[in-house]
Scaffold this motif. Structure first.
Motif, PDB file in Angstrom:
ATOM      1  N   GLY A  59      -0.748  10.502  14.721  1.00 40.81           N
ATOM      2  CA  GLY A  59       0.485  11.271  14.559  1.00 40.81           C
ATOM      3  C   GLY A  59       1.704  10.473  14.959  1.00 40.81           C
ATOM      4  N   TYR A  60       1.604   9.731  16.061  1.00 39.54           N
ATOM      5  CA  TYR A  60       2.741   8.898  16.480  1.00 39.54           C
ATOM      6  C   TYR A  60       2.974   7.763  15.496  1.00 39.54           C
ATOM      7  CZ  TYR A  60       3.490  11.117  21.010  1.00 39.54           C
ATOM      8  OH  TYR A  60       3.818  12.012  21.994  1.00 39.54           O
ATOM      9  N   LEU A  61       1.898   7.212  14.946  1.00 42.57           N
ATOM     10  CA  LEU A  61       2.058   6.163  13.940  1.00 42.57           C
ATOM     11  C   LEU A  61       2.743   6.719  12.699  1.00 42.57           C
ATOM     12  CD1 LEU A  61       1.515   3.336  12.847  1.00 42.57           C
ATOM     13  CD2 LEU A  61      -0.776   4.095  12.171  1.00 42.57           C
ATOM     14  N   MET A  62       2.324   7.899  12.249  1.00 36.39           N
ATOM     15  CA  MET A  62       2.953   8.513  11.085  1.00 36.39           C
ATOM     16  C   MET A  62       4.411   8.868  11.370  1.00 36.39           C
ATOM     17  SD  MET A  62       2.602   9.448   7.937  1.00 36.39           S
ATOM     18  CE  MET A  62       0.939   9.807   7.438  1.00 36.39           C
ATOM     19  N   TYR A  63       4.687   9.335  12.577  1.00 38.69           N
ATOM     20  CA  TYR A  63       6.072   9.659  12.962  1.00 38.69           C
ATOM     21  C   TYR A  63       6.963   8.423  12.865  1.00 38.69           C
ATOM     22  CZ  TYR A  63      10.018  10.446  16.110  1.00 38.69           C
ATOM     23  OH  TYR A  63      11.281  10.516  16.653  1.00 38.69           O
ATOM     24  N   ASN A  70      11.595   8.250   5.585  1.00 41.48           N
ATOM     25  CA  ASN A  70      12.089   9.608   5.354  1.00 41.48           C
ATOM     26  C   ASN A  70      11.497  10.266   4.110  1.00 41.48           C
ATOM     27  OD1 ASN A  70      13.723  11.632   6.532  1.00 41.48           O
ATOM     28  ND2 ASN A  70      15.283  11.357   4.953  1.00 41.48           N
ATOM     29  N   ASN A  71      10.263   9.897   3.783  1.00 38.55           N
ATOM     30  CA  ASN A  71       9.554  10.530   2.672  1.00 38.55           C
ATOM     31  C   ASN A  71       8.076  10.553   3.029  1.00 38.55           C
ATOM     32  OD1 ASN A  71       7.861  10.184  -0.013  1.00 38.55           O
ATOM     33  ND2 ASN A  71       9.771  11.206  -0.572  1.00 38.55           N
ATOM     34  N   TYR A  72       7.460  11.752   3.008  1.00 39.90           N
ATOM     35  CA  TYR A  72       6.099  11.887   3.520  1.00 39.90           C
ATOM     36  C   TYR A  72       5.078  11.195   2.623  1.00 39.90           C
ATOM     37  CZ  TYR A  72       2.511  14.016   6.428  1.00 39.90           C
ATOM     38  OH  TYR A  72       1.477  14.207   7.308  1.00 39.90           O
ATOM     39  N   ALA A  73       5.250  11.267   1.316  1.00 35.81           N
ATOM     40  CA  ALA A  73       4.308  10.610   0.403  1.00 35.81           C
ATOM     41  C   ALA A  73       4.336   9.101   0.599  1.00 35.81           C
ATOM     42  CB  ALA A  73       4.638  10.967  -1.039  1.00 35.81           C
ATOM     43  N   LEU A  74       5.552   8.545   0.693  1.00 41.16           N
ATOM     44  CA  LEU A  74       5.668   7.105   0.934  1.00 41.16           C
ATOM     45  C   LEU A  74       5.121   6.745   2.316  1.00 41.16           C
ATOM     46  CD1 LEU A  74       6.652   4.357   0.001  1.00 41.16           C
ATOM     47  CD2 LEU A  74       8.931   4.930   0.888  1.00 41.16           C
ATOM     48  N   HIS A 228      11.090  16.840   1.950  1.00 45.85           N
ATOM     49  CA  HIS A 228      10.537  15.479   1.896  1.00 45.85           C
ATOM     50  C   HIS A 228       9.014  15.468   1.971  1.00 45.85           C
ATOM     51  CE1 HIS A 228      14.584  13.884   2.332  1.00 45.85           C
ATOM     52  NE2 HIS A 228      14.757  14.616   3.428  1.00 45.85           N
ATOM     53  N   TYR A 229       8.410  16.648   2.118  1.00 44.46           N
ATOM     54  CA  TYR A 229       6.956  16.763   2.244  1.00 44.46           C
ATOM     55  C   TYR A 229       6.350  16.940   0.849  1.00 44.46           C
ATOM     56  CZ  TYR A 229       2.582  18.335   4.513  1.00 44.46           C
ATOM     57  OH  TYR A 229       1.293  18.452   4.963  1.00 44.46           O
TER      58      TYR A 229
END
Length: 424
Positions: A59-63, A70-74, A228-229
């Motif tokens: 989760g911290y890595l994804m954050y 600023n784009n969840y897919a990317l 952005h999700y």
């Protein structure tokens, strides 16, 4: 028939790999079933600690990644690249071990011919060969085990973006879920439900004002994140459907994700099997189980991707593609000439280590020794099933053990050993 056609030494390794692979697939299937069922029930808290242990660091890595793009897919794509790079040493060692195993085929065939009538001795010589070569035949199982751990982390991150990406406190999330439950007008389970945060985001998109009174600027943060999700406008938190109520751009994109995940897995599986048959033709005759797995995993990927949020299927697409690219690159890198040079270095390292640590045994050594011991007990049990062995039988067994010990000592110190001169 298959046992006679396939060299027994290679067949033993094929059986080990196939058995372990099948077991891992069954474990993954069970894990997915548990995840799907607990995601909608009150039993999720029983797995909560496991999700937290693996999900929090991911989760911290994804954050960190999401804060940059600023784009969840990317962010999922970059996250997949980063994890593949972190795990590259594991993949490299696994591929190196596989390439070195191919060099053992002639030696394995020689052992098979020498000890065709003595399976117990064959296993002992295999163990000795593995020790001399410094090869662990079970090393190829490591990537599958690591992938299982990654699965828990990715699922937790996709299911709980409000926790991992927005870092909203638990009290506010709980209050938001209570509001979402009232708006949904149906049983959405408890706050411990795995889908609780996706339920909050879904209801907030429909009725933002109902969440305006929450602290930590909850409404604006979640609303902005929801935009952005997505991937091409499709919400990655939604579960793809085979028969959506309305066919629109979002439903089509969600519908395609599971099939793309299965296709990417199929490409990877076909390439792996074709390459294996190319470099090791003897494995082809024992490929029934491998063929089953080649088609089973893509089919299961499609099934799972239709049962979980689209973000997980989206991750599987890129994970399979990057795995294919890594395997292709490593197979090109490990040419026969380079593999032979690496093999000589590894053999020397194994020899030096064995001399410095004679008391230590590898995992495969212990497995083969235990298997040989079981066979000895079974063989001994067949003659003593009606009672204890006679004194002459026991003396003969002791003499055989002493001869074997002397033979091994002679081999170790390079001396000649005459079996007859030690007879009583």
């Amino acid at each position: 028939m298959c046992r006679k056609n396939l060299p027994s030494a290679l067949k033993n390794m094929t059986a080990i790999h196939a058995t372990v692979a099948v077991i891992l697939i069954l474990i993954i299937i069970i894990i997915i079933i548990i995840i799907v069922k607990t995601s909608r029930t009150e039993r999720y808290y029983k797995l909560n600690s496991l999700y937290d242990i693996i999900g929090i660091p991911f989760g911290y890595l994804m954050y960190l990644i999401y804060s940059l793009c600023n784009n969840y897919a990317l962010a999922i794509i970059i996250f997949t690249v980063v994890t593949k790079l972190l795990l590259f040493p594991v993949n490299y060692n696994t591929q190196k071990n596989s390439a070195r195993m191919q060099l053992l085929s002639p030696k394995m065939e020689k052992l098979r011919k020498s000890y065709a009538s003595n399976p117990e001795r064959l296993q002992q010589e295999q163990q000795k060969l593995y020790q001399q070569e410094g090869i662990n035949p079970m090393a190829s199982c490591m990537p599958a085990l690591v992938q299982m751990l990654l699965l828990f982390g990715v699922i937790d991150v996709v299911y709980k973006p409000i926790t991992h990406i927005l870092h909203i406190s638990k009290n506010i999330r709980r209050a938001a879920f209570d509001i979402a439950g009232e708006l949904a007008g149906s049983n959405v389970g408890s706050f411990s439900n795995l889908r609780s945060e996706l339920t909050i985001m879904e209801q907030l998109d429909k009725n933002k004002e109902s969440f305006s009174g929450l602290a930590e600027n909850f409404m604006s943060k979640v609303s902005e994140f929801s935009s952005h999700y997505t991937v091409f406008g499709a919400n990655l938190g939604k579960i793809p459907e085979l028969h959506p109520e309305t066919w629109n751009a979002e439903s089509v994109i969600l519908f395609c994700i599971p099939f793309l995940a299965g296709l990417a897995q199929l490409v990877q599986s076909i390439y792996s099997q074709v390459h294996q048959k190319k470099v090791n033709p003897e494995m082809a005759s024992g490929g029934g189980c491998m063929t089953l797995m080649m088609y089973l995993m893509p089919v299961m990927s499609v099934v799972w991707a239709f049962a979980l949020p689209a973000g997980i299927g989206f991750y599987w697409i890129w994970s399979s593609l990057f795995s294919f690219a890594i395997n292709l690159g490593l197979n090109i890198y490990f040419t026969p000439e380079r593999t032979k040079a690496i093999n000589e270095k590894e053999k020397e390292k194994a020899r030096v280590y064995a001399e410095k640590h004679p008391e230590k045994k590898t995992f495969m050594q212990r497995v083969l020794e235990q298997q040989a011991e079981l066979e000895r007990q079974q063989n001994g049990g067949s003659s003593s099933g009606k009672g204890k062995a006679s004194r002459s039988e026991m003396n003969k067994q002791n003499r055989d053990k002493l001869k074997e010990a002397r033979r091994r000592m002679a081999e170790k110190y390079g001396e000649e050993y005459d079996e007859n001169e030690n007879d009583d």
